[in-house]
Design a protein around this motif. Structure first.
Motif, PDB file in Angstrom:
ATOM      1  N   VAL A  81     -19.274 -26.425  36.357  1.00  0.00           N
ATOM      2  CA  VAL A  81     -20.284 -27.183  36.761  1.00  0.00           C
ATOM      3  C   VAL A  81     -18.886 -27.963  36.921  1.00  0.00           C
ATOM      4  CG1 VAL A  81     -21.723 -28.553  36.454  1.00  0.00           C
ATOM      5  CG2 VAL A  81     -22.040 -25.817  35.748  1.00  0.00           C
ATOM      6  N   ASN A  82     -18.198 -28.653  36.324  1.00  0.00           N
ATOM      7  CA  ASN A  82     -17.737 -29.736  36.163  1.00  0.00           C
ATOM      8  C   ASN A  82     -16.688 -29.956  37.104  1.00  0.00           C
ATOM      9  OD1 ASN A  82     -18.992 -31.257  34.134  1.00  0.00           O
ATOM     10  ND2 ASN A  82     -17.232 -30.238  32.374  1.00  0.00           N
ATOM     11  N   TYR A  83     -16.333 -28.181  37.727  1.00  0.00           N
ATOM     12  CA  TYR A  83     -14.695 -28.528  38.692  1.00  0.00           C
ATOM     13  C   TYR A  83     -16.133 -28.968  40.536  1.00  0.00           C
ATOM     14  CZ  TYR A  83     -11.839 -26.141  42.067  1.00  0.00           C
ATOM     15  OH  TYR A  83     -11.762 -26.588  43.186  1.00  0.00           O
ATOM     16  N   ARG A  84     -17.144 -27.957  40.310  1.00  0.00           N
ATOM     17  CA  ARG A  84     -18.008 -28.351  40.961  1.00  0.00           C
ATOM     18  C   ARG A  84     -17.808 -29.585  42.064  1.00  0.00           C
ATOM     19  NH1 ARG A  84     -21.997 -24.597  43.805  1.00  0.00           N
ATOM     20  NH2 ARG A  84     -22.757 -23.507  42.050  1.00  0.00           N
ATOM     21  N   ILE A  85     -18.301 -30.864  40.171  1.00  0.00           N
ATOM     22  CA  ILE A  85     -18.522 -31.960  40.635  1.00  0.00           C
ATOM     23  C   ILE A  85     -17.197 -32.400  41.240  1.00  0.00           C
ATOM     24  CG2 ILE A  85     -19.097 -34.252  39.797  1.00  0.00           C
ATOM     25  CD1 ILE A  85     -20.826 -32.365  37.522  1.00  0.00           C
ATOM     26  N   TYR A  86     -16.231 -32.334  40.955  1.00  0.00           N
ATOM     27  CA  TYR A  86     -15.104 -32.636  40.907  1.00  0.00           C
ATOM     28  C   TYR A  86     -14.533 -32.317  42.700  1.00  0.00           C
ATOM     29  CZ  TYR A  86      -9.784 -32.398  42.277  1.00  0.00           C
ATOM     30  OH  TYR A  86      -8.272 -32.999  42.110  1.00  0.00           O
ATOM     31  N   SER A 105     -16.653 -19.489  46.675  1.00  0.00           N
ATOM     32  CA  SER A 105     -16.373 -18.237  47.206  1.00  0.00           C
ATOM     33  C   SER A 105     -14.050 -17.559  47.283  1.00  0.00           C
ATOM     34  CB  SER A 105     -16.323 -18.208  48.576  1.00  0.00           C
ATOM     35  OG  SER A 105     -17.830 -18.254  48.755  1.00  0.00           O
ATOM     36  N   SER A 106     -13.351 -18.661  47.694  1.00  0.00           N
ATOM     37  CA  SER A 106     -12.301 -17.731  47.050  1.00  0.00           C
ATOM     38  C   SER A 106     -12.366 -17.798  46.065  1.00  0.00           C
ATOM     39  CB  SER A 106     -11.570 -19.111  47.642  1.00  0.00           C
ATOM     40  OG  SER A 106     -11.308 -19.366  49.311  1.00  0.00           O
ATOM     41  N   LEU A 107     -12.548 -18.830  44.842  1.00  0.00           N
ATOM     42  CA  LEU A 107     -12.447 -18.164  43.277  1.00  0.00           C
ATOM     43  C   LEU A 107     -13.111 -17.005  42.933  1.00  0.00           C
ATOM     44  CD1 LEU A 107     -12.741 -21.748  41.780  1.00  0.00           C
ATOM     45  CD2 LEU A 107     -10.336 -20.019  41.865  1.00  0.00           C
ATOM     46  N   ARG A 108     -14.676 -16.602  43.743  1.00  0.00           N
ATOM     47  CA  ARG A 108     -14.909 -15.858  42.999  1.00  0.00           C
ATOM     48  C   ARG A 108     -14.673 -14.257  43.545  1.00  0.00           C
ATOM     49  NH1 ARG A 108     -21.524 -15.284  43.538  1.00  0.00           N
ATOM     50  NH2 ARG A 108     -20.924 -15.299  45.987  1.00  0.00           N
ATOM     51  N   SER A 109     -13.832 -14.621  44.983  1.00  0.00           N
ATOM     52  CA  SER A 109     -13.251 -13.148  45.057  1.00  0.00           C
ATOM     53  C   SER A 109     -11.776 -12.378  44.058  1.00  0.00           C
ATOM     54  CB  SER A 109     -12.563 -13.554  46.674  1.00  0.00           C
ATOM     55  OG  SER A 109     -13.173 -13.606  47.493  1.00  0.00           O
ATOM     56  N   ALA A 133     -19.607 -14.751  38.373  1.00  0.00           N
ATOM     57  CA  ALA A 133     -20.058 -13.696  38.487  1.00  0.00           C
ATOM     58  C   ALA A 133     -21.201 -14.366  38.481  1.00  0.00           C
ATOM     59  CB  ALA A 133     -20.226 -12.273  37.126  1.00  0.00           C
ATOM     60  N   LYS A 134     -21.392 -15.946  37.419  1.00  0.00           N
ATOM     61  CA  LYS A 134     -22.382 -16.866  36.945  1.00  0.00           C
ATOM     62  C   LYS A 134     -22.673 -17.295  38.115  1.00  0.00           C
ATOM     63  CE  LYS A 134     -22.315 -15.484  32.234  1.00  0.00           C
ATOM     64  NZ  LYS A 134     -22.112 -16.143  30.608  1.00  0.00           N
ATOM     65  N   VAL A 135     -21.822 -17.835  38.761  1.00  0.00           N
ATOM     66  CA  VAL A 135     -22.179 -19.229  39.572  1.00  0.00           C
ATOM     67  C   VAL A 135     -22.561 -18.380  41.610  1.00  0.00           C
ATOM     68  CG1 VAL A 135     -20.531 -20.759  40.958  1.00  0.00           C
ATOM     69  CG2 VAL A 135     -19.842 -19.717  39.253  1.00  0.00           C
ATOM     70  N   GLU A 136     -23.988 -18.601  41.672  1.00  0.00           N
ATOM     71  CA  GLU A 136     -24.926 -18.844  42.364  1.00  0.00           C
ATOM     72  C   GLU A 136     -24.396 -19.923  43.325  1.00  0.00           C
ATOM     73  OE1 GLU A 136     -28.711 -18.869  44.343  1.00  0.00           O
ATOM     74  OE2 GLU A 136     -28.894 -20.229  42.704  1.00  0.00           O
ATOM     75  N   ILE A 137     -23.715 -18.748  44.816  1.00  0.00           N
ATOM     76  CA  ILE A 137     -23.335 -20.132  46.316  1.00  0.00           C
ATOM     77  C   ILE A 137     -24.041 -19.652  47.017  1.00  0.00           C
ATOM     78  CG2 ILE A 137     -21.095 -19.932  47.887  1.00  0.00           C
ATOM     79  CD1 ILE A 137     -19.128 -18.688  45.874  1.00  0.00           C
ATOM     80  N   LYS A 138     -24.831 -20.353  46.969  1.00  0.00           N
ATOM     81  CA  LYS A 138     -26.158 -20.693  48.441  1.00  0.00           C
ATOM     82  C   LYS A 138     -25.181 -20.654  49.591  1.00  0.00           C
ATOM     83  CE  LYS A 138     -29.142 -23.114  45.423  1.00  0.00           C
ATOM     84  NZ  LYS A 138     -29.797 -23.555  45.379  1.00  0.00           N
ATOM     85  N   ARG A 139     -26.167 -20.252  50.778  1.00  0.00           N
ATOM     86  CA  ARG A 139     -25.956 -20.425  52.213  1.00  0.00           C
ATOM     87  C   ARG A 139     -25.838 -21.208  52.532  1.00  0.00           C
ATOM     88  NH1 ARG A 139     -28.107 -17.093  56.648  1.00  0.00           N
ATOM     89  NH2 ARG A 139     -26.845 -17.569  58.598  1.00  0.00           N
TER      90      ARG A 139
END
Length: 361
Positions: A81-86, A105-109, A133-139
């Motif tokens: 979450v903090n990385y997303r904020i960053y 998405s790159s990280l999730r791959s 796997a817990k991170v939801e990536i919305k379109r």
């Protein structure tokens, strides 16, 4: 392999050794399926993430190569979450939502590969716990949303030829008193009009235009042969048709190409420029083409017009005369979902449906 892919592969080969062994293994695994350009974007995304881990003290590593799998396994959701904020607030390079989604998405791959595909010597997954796997990536961008953003920012049907004609003549009238600008314009106007005409009459991507060689042009059959995005056979050039309107512009430019740009015989690029301080023409760059269109667009009174919007302008016009499948094929889209943008731009799908209902009643 096209020019840009060769450069990207070279850069990829330089960057990969800077990463931990498991990232190198992931890149090798993906290499047969993804282009060097895509994998290079992956490594850029991983570099940002790994550097952030080090800056936040979430790893004891002093350089990326030393970050361990165990340190990735114990990441908390709070850290992601903090990385997303960053990513969304980093002052030097704040990212748009769609860019943040791509980076995640790159990280999730990578994490998916490490936890679901790659194995150690005992056949256990390399990564025992996958936080991504817990991170939801919305379109982010649906075709309808993209269409809404493009509306009013493309060339209308009657403006396609007007813009080409403006580059051929009108711009020269507008800058007639600027001797330096008029000199450069007179040298390049046929080339610039040809590039614009080709895109507005075929829908080619700028990368496809940049990589064109002289032998890729078939004037008799109104075809150019290009390396299409997403085609993993790097030896295959796909045939793409262009409209008759582009043929005279190509003929005019090709007749003066070698003389105007002092092109050596070894230079096979179709579109050339002579760099400052040099005497011989070289392949025109993607950045130069983009800057060229922006220059003319501003003078034409369409400051929001870009080289990619020329492609959109062609596609919208083309879709009005053809179905979604022909439009997909012409543009080289991987799926019709991407092509749906033009259905929303023209409202053709809804208007056709209404007409069928009226005629059927």
């Amino acid at each position: 392999m096209n020019i840009q892919k060769i450069k990207d592969r070279q850069e990829l080969d330089q960057k990969v050794p800077l990463f931990p062994w498991y990232v190198q293994q992931f890149i090798d695994y993906k290499l047969p399926d993804l282009s060097p350009s895509t994998l290079l974007e992956y490594t850029r995304d991983y570099e940002i993430f790994f550097c952030w881990l080090m800056a936040e003290g979430l790893t004891s590593a002093k350089e990326m190569k030393e970050i361990t799998l165990q340190e990735l396994e114990v990441l908390h959701m709070e850290s992601i979450v903090n990385y997303r904020i960053y990513l969304s607030t980093f002052k030097k390079q704040a990212n748009a939502k769609i860019t943040i989604s791509r980076k995640l998405s790159s990280l999730r791959s990578l994490f998916h590969y490490l936890s679901q595909i790659a194995e150690d010597e005992n056949f256990y997954p390399l990564l025992k716990r996958n936080i991504m796997a817990k991170v939801e990536i919305k379109r982010i961008h649906k075709p309808k949303d993209t269409a809404a953003k493009l509306k009013g920012k493309l060339l209308e049907e009657h403006e396609l030829n007007e813009f080409i004609h403006y580059i051929q003549e009108g711009y020269g009238v507008d800058i007639a008193k600027n001797k330096q600008a008029i000199y450069a314009y007179e040298i390049n106007k046929q080339r610039d009009a040809c590039i614009t005409s080709l895109i507005l009459n075929s829908g080619l991507r700028v990368s496809e235009v940049v990589n064109l060689n002289i032998e890729d042009v078939d004037l008799n059959n109104k075809l150019v042969y290009v390396y299409r995005k997403g085609n993993h056979d790097e030896t295959f050039k796909a045939p793409v048709y262009f409209r008759e309107d582009a043929r005279p512009d190509l003929v005019d430019y090709m007749e003066m190409r070698s003389v105007r740009y002092i092109a050596p015989k070894r230079e096979k690029a179709l579109f050339l420029a002579v760099p400052n301080g040099q005497k011989e023409g070289k392949r025109m760059t993607k950045r130069a083409m983009q800057a060229m269109i922006i220059k003319y667009a501003k003078a034409f009174g369409k400051p929001y017009l870009t080289i990619h919007k020329l492609r959109h302008s062609f596609a919208t016009d083309y879709y009005l005369q053809n179905d979604i499948y022909k439009t997909k094929e012409q543009l080289g889209h991987a799926s019709t979902e991407t092509t749906e943008v033009y259905a929303h731009l023209t409202d053709k799908t809804m208007s056709d449906a209404i007409e069928r209902r009226v005629n059927g009643s």
